[in-house]
Enzyme design. Structure first.
Site, short mmCIF file in Angstrom:
data_model
loop_
_atom_site.label_atom_id
_atom_site.label_comp_id
_atom_site.label_asym_id
_atom_site.label_seq_id
_atom_site.Cartn_x
_atom_site.Cartn_y
_atom_site.Cartn_z
N TYR A 132 0.85 -1.19 0.00
CA TYR A 132 0.00 0.00 0.00
C TYR A 132 0.89 1.24 0.00
O TYR A 132 1.61 1.50 0.96
CB TYR A 132 -0.91 -0.01 1.22
CG TYR A 132 -2.20 0.77 1.06
CD1 TYR A 132 -2.37 1.71 0.06
CD2 TYR A 132 -3.27 0.53 1.92
CE1 TYR A 132 -3.57 2.40 -0.08
CE2 TYR A 132 -4.48 1.21 1.80
CZ TYR A 132 -4.61 2.15 0.79
OH TYR A 132 -5.80 2.84 0.66
N LYS A 157 -0.97 -0.84 -4.39
CA LYS A 157 -2.19 -0.05 -4.26
C LYS A 157 -1.79 1.38 -3.90
O LYS A 157 -1.05 1.59 -2.93
CB LYS A 157 -3.07 -0.66 -3.17
CG LYS A 157 -4.40 0.07 -2.95
CD LYS A 157 -5.21 -0.59 -1.86
CE LYS A 157 -6.53 0.15 -1.66
NZ LYS A 157 -7.31 -0.42 -0.54
#
Length: 311
Positions: A132, A157
């Protein structure tokens, strides 16, 4: 292994603050029945930051049982390196199919340290891992390429919204992995990702997380289908009537990206309970506004579908 709208369930709590596992199972099962491409349990929307390790393990197991193999289940892990390893190990033990690696706790780190953090967690388990890119865990091109080459890291992400840098990361990772043929996934992880998804698609990021799916899956799916089919009229109608007003409401109070979604689940008939501190409950005025915004979005979707039906 992941496609379509990605479902990030909330974590229901009782009024006394305990995890409500029965309602969690109901929430996850109902969401999967609506047709997401994957479930991301105990992540940001699921208040990962507020969960203990024992709670986390039972939450993951509950979700895995409710999903019953219909779609992949990814679980959150993060915090200190010791905590991240413990949560990753628990995710594996409780049946998760993969991990979303959330940022380390608080500290600002050099890129080499971020790579080492990712490696240490990836070495803990053989589960596929998505990193992330957000908050204090911001990758540059070189560090993104480095972690993308770890055998179990399958995706990145983005929650920074820095499209300039993300476009360069996408290109650099694809070029670096091309000789090996390794497939790598890129996700838009911005809050209320529908707002920015048209821009992310333009740089090759087609997957995104939808917090809206947790309480209004038909709006999330309607928007996704409109994007996929090139239905700009419906895309614009949903942005104008629902997603833009939702973001304006969300931005009024820090943490509303979780609190409003959780109330939305309750609003739709499944009691999700309160959020845990330091998040706060939406005000009564903001609860009413969320209901109005959701009704407006549904009306816009119904109108657009009615027009399509007579064409």
């Amino acid at each position: 292994m992941l496609d379509g709208v990605l479902f990030f369930p909330v974590t229901p709590f009782t009024e006394s603050g305990d995890v409500d596992y029965d309602r969690l199972a109901e929430h996850v099962a109902k969401g999967v029945d609506a047709g997401p491409g994957g479930v991301f349990i105990a992540c940001g929307t699921g208040e990962f930051h507020a969960l203990g390790l024992e709670e986390f393990g039972r939450i993951v197991a509950t979700a895995v049982e409710a999903v019953a193999g219909r779609v992949p289940v990814f679980a959150g892990a993060g915090g200190s390196i010791a905590q991240a390893k413990e949560f990753a190990t628990s995710a594996k033990a409780n049946g998760a199919d993969g991990i979303l690696l959330l940022p380390p706790y608080l500290v600002t780190m050099p890129q080499a340290g971020l790579v080492d953090y990712t490696r240490a967690v990836a070495d803990t388990t053989d589960l596929p891992l998505i990193v992330y890119n957000r908050s204090n865990a911001r990758f540059d091109e070189a560090s993104a390429v480095a972690v993308a080459q770890f055998p179990t890291v399958i995706g990145l992400k983005d929650g920074t919204g820095d499209l300039d840098k993300v476009a360069r990361i996408v290109r650099a990772v694809k070029d670096a992995l091309a000789p090996s043929g390794k497939q790598f996934l890129f996700f838009n992880g911005m809050p209320t990702a529908e707002i920015s998804q048209q821009a992310y698609r333009a740089i090759g990021v087609t997957l995104y997380s939808s917090a809206t799916f947790a309480f209004a899956p038909e709006l999330a799916l309607g928007f996704y289908d409109a994007l996929e089919s090139g239905n700009e009229d419906l895309t614009d109608a949903l942005l104008r009537s629902f997603f833009h007003p939702l973001v304006r409401l969300r931005d009024q109070v820090p943490g509303y990206a979780v609190s409003l979604v959780k109330f939305g689940v309750t609003m739709e008939g499944l009691e999700a309970g309160p959020v845990r501190p330091p998040l706060v409950q939406p005000s009564e005025a903001h609860k009413r506004e969320l209901a109005q915004i959701t009704a407006a979005g549904r009306a816009a979707l119904a109108d657009a579908l009615a027009v399509q039906a007579v064409r």
